[in-house]
Design an enzyme around this catalytic site. Structure first.
Site, PDB file in Angstrom:
ATOM      1  N   ASN A  28     -10.966  -2.720  -5.491  1.00 34.10           N
ATOM      2  CA  ASN A  28     -10.185  -1.742  -6.259  1.00 34.10           C
ATOM      3  C   ASN A  28     -10.824  -1.375  -7.607  1.00 34.10           C
ATOM      4  O   ASN A  28     -10.435  -0.379  -8.233  1.00 34.10           O
ATOM      5  CB  ASN A  28      -8.746  -2.226  -6.475  1.00 34.10           C
ATOM      6  CG  ASN A  28      -7.880  -2.151  -5.225  1.00 34.10           C
ATOM      7  OD1 ASN A  28      -6.998  -2.982  -5.008  1.00 34.10           O
ATOM      8  ND2 ASN A  28      -8.105  -1.148  -4.378  1.00 34.10           N
ATOM      9  N   ASP A  62       0.828  -1.206   0.000  1.00 34.11           N
ATOM     10  CA  ASP A  62       0.000   0.000   0.000  1.00 34.11           C
ATOM     11  C   ASP A  62       0.866   1.261   0.000  1.00 34.11           C
ATOM     12  O   ASP A  62       1.982   1.262   0.523  1.00 34.11           O
ATOM     13  CB  ASP A  62      -0.917  -0.016   1.233  1.00 34.11           C
ATOM     14  CG  ASP A  62      -2.114   0.898   1.062  1.00 34.11           C
ATOM     15  OD1 ASP A  62      -2.347   1.397  -0.056  1.00 34.11           O
ATOM     16  OD2 ASP A  62      -2.817   1.135   2.061  1.00 34.11           O
TER      17      ASP A  62
HETATM   18  C1  IPE Z   1      -5.334  -2.770  -0.241  1.00 34.22           C
HETATM   19  O1  IPE Z   1      -5.016  -1.446  -0.450  1.00 34.22           O
HETATM   20  C2  IPE Z   1      -5.377  -3.503  -1.551  1.00 34.22           C
HETATM   21  C3  IPE Z   1      -4.094  -3.708  -2.204  1.00 34.22           C
HETATM   22  C4  IPE Z   1      -2.934  -3.379  -1.730  1.00 34.22           C
HETATM   23  C5  IPE Z   1      -4.160  -4.343  -3.491  1.00 34.22           C
HETATM   24  P1  IPE Z   1      -6.169  -0.331  -0.594  1.00 34.22           P
HETATM   25  O2  IPE Z   1      -5.465   0.958  -0.771  1.00 34.22           O
HETATM   26  O3  IPE Z   1      -7.134  -0.736  -1.618  1.00 34.22           O
HETATM   27  O4  IPE Z   1      -6.873  -0.418   0.831  1.00 34.22           O
HETATM   28  P2  IPE Z   1      -7.804   0.619   1.587  1.00 34.22           P
HETATM   29  O5  IPE Z   1      -8.840   1.080   0.605  1.00 34.22           O
HETATM   30  O6  IPE Z   1      -6.938   1.761   2.039  1.00 34.22           O
HETATM   31  O7  IPE Z   1      -8.356  -0.144   2.755  1.00 34.22           O
HETATM   32  C1  IPE Z   2      -1.587   0.172  -3.400  1.00 32.67           C
HETATM   33  O1  IPE Z   2      -1.344   1.540  -3.448  1.00 32.67           O
HETATM   34  C2  IPE Z   2      -1.762  -0.429  -4.772  1.00 32.67           C
HETATM   35  C3  IPE Z   2      -3.121  -0.889  -5.068  1.00 32.67           C
HETATM   36  C4  IPE Z   2      -4.132  -0.904  -4.244  1.00 32.67           C
HETATM   37  C5  IPE Z   2      -3.357  -1.366  -6.428  1.00 32.67           C
HETATM   38  P1  IPE Z   2      -2.515   2.589  -3.483  1.00 32.67           P
HETATM   39  O2  IPE Z   2      -2.856   2.862  -4.898  1.00 32.67           O
HETATM   40  O3  IPE Z   2      -3.646   2.131  -2.632  1.00 32.67           O
HETATM   41  O4  IPE Z   2      -1.817   3.852  -2.832  1.00 32.67           O
HETATM   42  P2  IPE Z   2      -2.465   4.904  -1.833  1.00 32.67           P
HETATM   43  O5  IPE Z   2      -3.026   4.112  -0.665  1.00 32.67           O
HETATM   44  O6  IPE Z   2      -3.531   5.621  -2.596  1.00 32.67           O
HETATM   45  O7  IPE Z   2      -1.323   5.765  -1.431  1.00 32.67           O
HETATM   46 MG    MG Z   3      -4.082   2.363  -0.671  1.00 29.27          MG
END
Ligand code: IPE
Ligand code: IPE
Ligand code: MG
Length: 264
Positions: free
Chosen positions: A87, A39
């Site tokens: 997602n 994340d």
């Molecule tokens: C969790 O990250 C999913 C992945 C890393 C693929 P998110 O960014 O989607 O999680 P939330 O929305 O902050 O809980």
């Molecule tokens: C995790 O990084 C990757 C996926 C969930 C695909 P994020 O895209 O959630 O990054 P933040 O949380 O917005 O910084």
């Molecule tokens: Mg995230």
């Protein structure tokens, strides 16, 4: 087993040299299976005034780095959360970029992964993925299935609740066909219907970017995992961050509901 990498013929490719396990880590107490919620890609990009997708691109480098380190250090399995069932709610452009990125990276990296004896599997509801990606996945899984190195599980369109519902449905179907006695459904039978069937549960879960939540990841399998949350954003995750996570893990007393053996 992943030590097979150490003896591979260096003339076969440009793989970087094996990285030694840091001296402060106990090689006899490493987790057999590490899971990671990757994340913070978006925030990494935003801090650099870049579009979010640049964070995803850089996140791929962090994943490659982490896989190599885990393999070199003798960790048996790495399971990474790449795309959740939630997602899809992101802007269409970001979702399309991610799907195209998965295809590009898999096509580009497969040969090296195979050469390094990585056994790759994609866990999740794969039928919803673009056809081209599904084909690449099927090919990558078939090509690396009998490899002897690290198990690399990429959770793509993965949701813990969806996985549990699917397992329940599959068991119910077996009962309806008269193949299974409901009384025979125990934890082993249930786990055998999960995407992770055959893999031991993660010993350590790492979540980057400082969020203290599970986000629908491995709800069954994480029952007794040790949790490590780091503020490091995923694209910055490196050997030092992994070492800190492993040191944290090695400092834990795992009791599995029992009591500390040295307590009075
Ligand atoms: C969790 O990250 C999913 C992945 C890393 C693929 P998110 O960014 O989607 O999680 P939330 O929305 O902050 O809980
Ligand atoms: C995790 O990084 C990757 C996926 C969930 C695909 P994020 O895209 O959630 O990054 P933040 O949380 O917005 O910084
Ligand atoms: Mg995230």
């Amino acid at each position: 087993m992943s030590r097979a990498l150490a003896t591979s013929d260096p003339s076969q490719g440009s793989r970087p040299a094996l990285q030694a396990l840091p001296a402060d880590l106990d090689p006899t107490r490493l987790p057999a299976h590490v899971a990671v919620i990757m994340d913070g890609n978006g925030r990494w990009a935003r801090r650099r005034n870049l579009p979010r997708v640049m964070g995803h691109r850089e996140g791929v480098e962090a994943l490659k780095r982490t896989l190599r380190l885990c393999s070199d250090w003798g960790i048996g399995a790495l399971t990474a959360y790449a795309f959740s069932t939630e997602n899809w709610s992101r802007p269409g452009e970001e979702v399309s970029f991610l799907m195209a990125l998965f295809e590009r990276v898999l096509a580009r990296e497969l040969e090296a992964l195979d050469r390094e004896q990585v056994c790759i599997r994609f866990l999740g509801d794969l039928q919803q993925l673009p056809d081209g990606l599904q084909e690449l996945i099927a090919n990558a899984e078939a090509r690396t299935a009998s490899n002897s190195g690290i198990h690399f599980n990429v959770c793509t369109n993965y949701g813990g609740r969806r996985e549990l519902v699917r397992a329940a449905r599959r068991l119910a179907e077996q009962v309806a066909r008269g193949e299974l006695d409901p009384a025979a459904i125990d934890e082993t039978a249930f786990a055998a219907e999960l995407h992770t069937a055959g893999e031991c549960d993660p010993d350590l879960l790492i979540r980057t970017s400082g969020e203290h939540r599970i986000s629908n990841f491995l709800l069954w399998q994480l029952a007794y995992a040790e949790l490590h949350v780091t503020d490091v954003l995923w694209p910055d995750f490196d050997a030092q961050a992994l070492t800190l996570a492993l040191l944290d893990y090695q400092g834990r007393q795992r009791r599995f509901g029992g009591i500390d053996p040295v307590s009075p």
